[in-house]
Design an enzyme around this catalytic site. Structure first.
Site, PDB file in Angstrom:
ATOM      1  N   ARG A  37      41.633   0.595 -53.628  1.00 22.73           N
ATOM      2  CA  ARG A  37      40.282   0.043 -53.478  1.00 22.73           C
ATOM      3  C   ARG A  37      40.300  -1.240 -52.661  1.00 22.73           C
ATOM      4  O   ARG A  37      39.473  -1.444 -51.772  1.00 22.73           O
ATOM      5  CB  ARG A  37      39.632  -0.211 -54.836  1.00 22.73           C
ATOM      6  N   ASN A  55      36.962   3.557 -58.471  1.00 27.12           N
ATOM      7  CA  ASN A  55      37.819   4.524 -59.156  1.00 27.12           C
ATOM      8  C   ASN A  55      36.956   5.451 -59.993  1.00 27.12           C
ATOM      9  O   ASN A  55      35.901   5.053 -60.487  1.00 27.12           O
ATOM     10  CB  ASN A  55      38.810   3.825 -60.089  1.00 27.12           C
TER      11      ASN A  55
END
Length: 112
Positions: A37, A55
């Site tokens: 990320r 996520n």
């Protein structure tokens, strides 16, 4: 005089350069717990794109990217074949690609 085919090619390139798009993505593989990320957010910023990344409970990473067509195309390539240094990308799925008249998301962020 410039041939018509060349003019059309140049016009298409100029239009594609100014075209804004939005696309959703989901990346499968070893993409959680490997700073995926953070690297996605950083890469989006470096390309001048807007969007978000998150996520999922299924172990994937999802998100949305918006910006100029050519930069979004670069980001799609990065998401399906580069990722974070410790990640393993099995596949990336892109959906809901559409033209937009203006960027709807400002900045690039990680969602929780």
């Amino acid at each position: 005089m410039i041939p018509c085919a060349l003019l059309l090619c140049l016009l298409h390139a100029i239009m594609a350069e100014n075209r804004l798009v939005s696309v959703d993505f989901e990346v499968f593989g070893n993409v959680q717990g490997v700073c995926f990320r953070m690297y996605t957010e950083d890469h989006g910023h470096s390309l001048g794109l807007s969007g978000w990344v998150k996520n999922t409970r299924q172990g994937t990473v999802i998100g949305q990217v918006q910006g100029p067509w050519d930069k979004v195309s670069d980001m799609k390539h990065w998401l399906k074949s580069v990722g974070s240094p410790s990640s393993r990308i099995d596949r990336a799925v892109f959906s809901n690609e559409r033209d937009i008249s203006k960027v709807e998301i400002h900045g690039f962020s990680t969602r929780y």
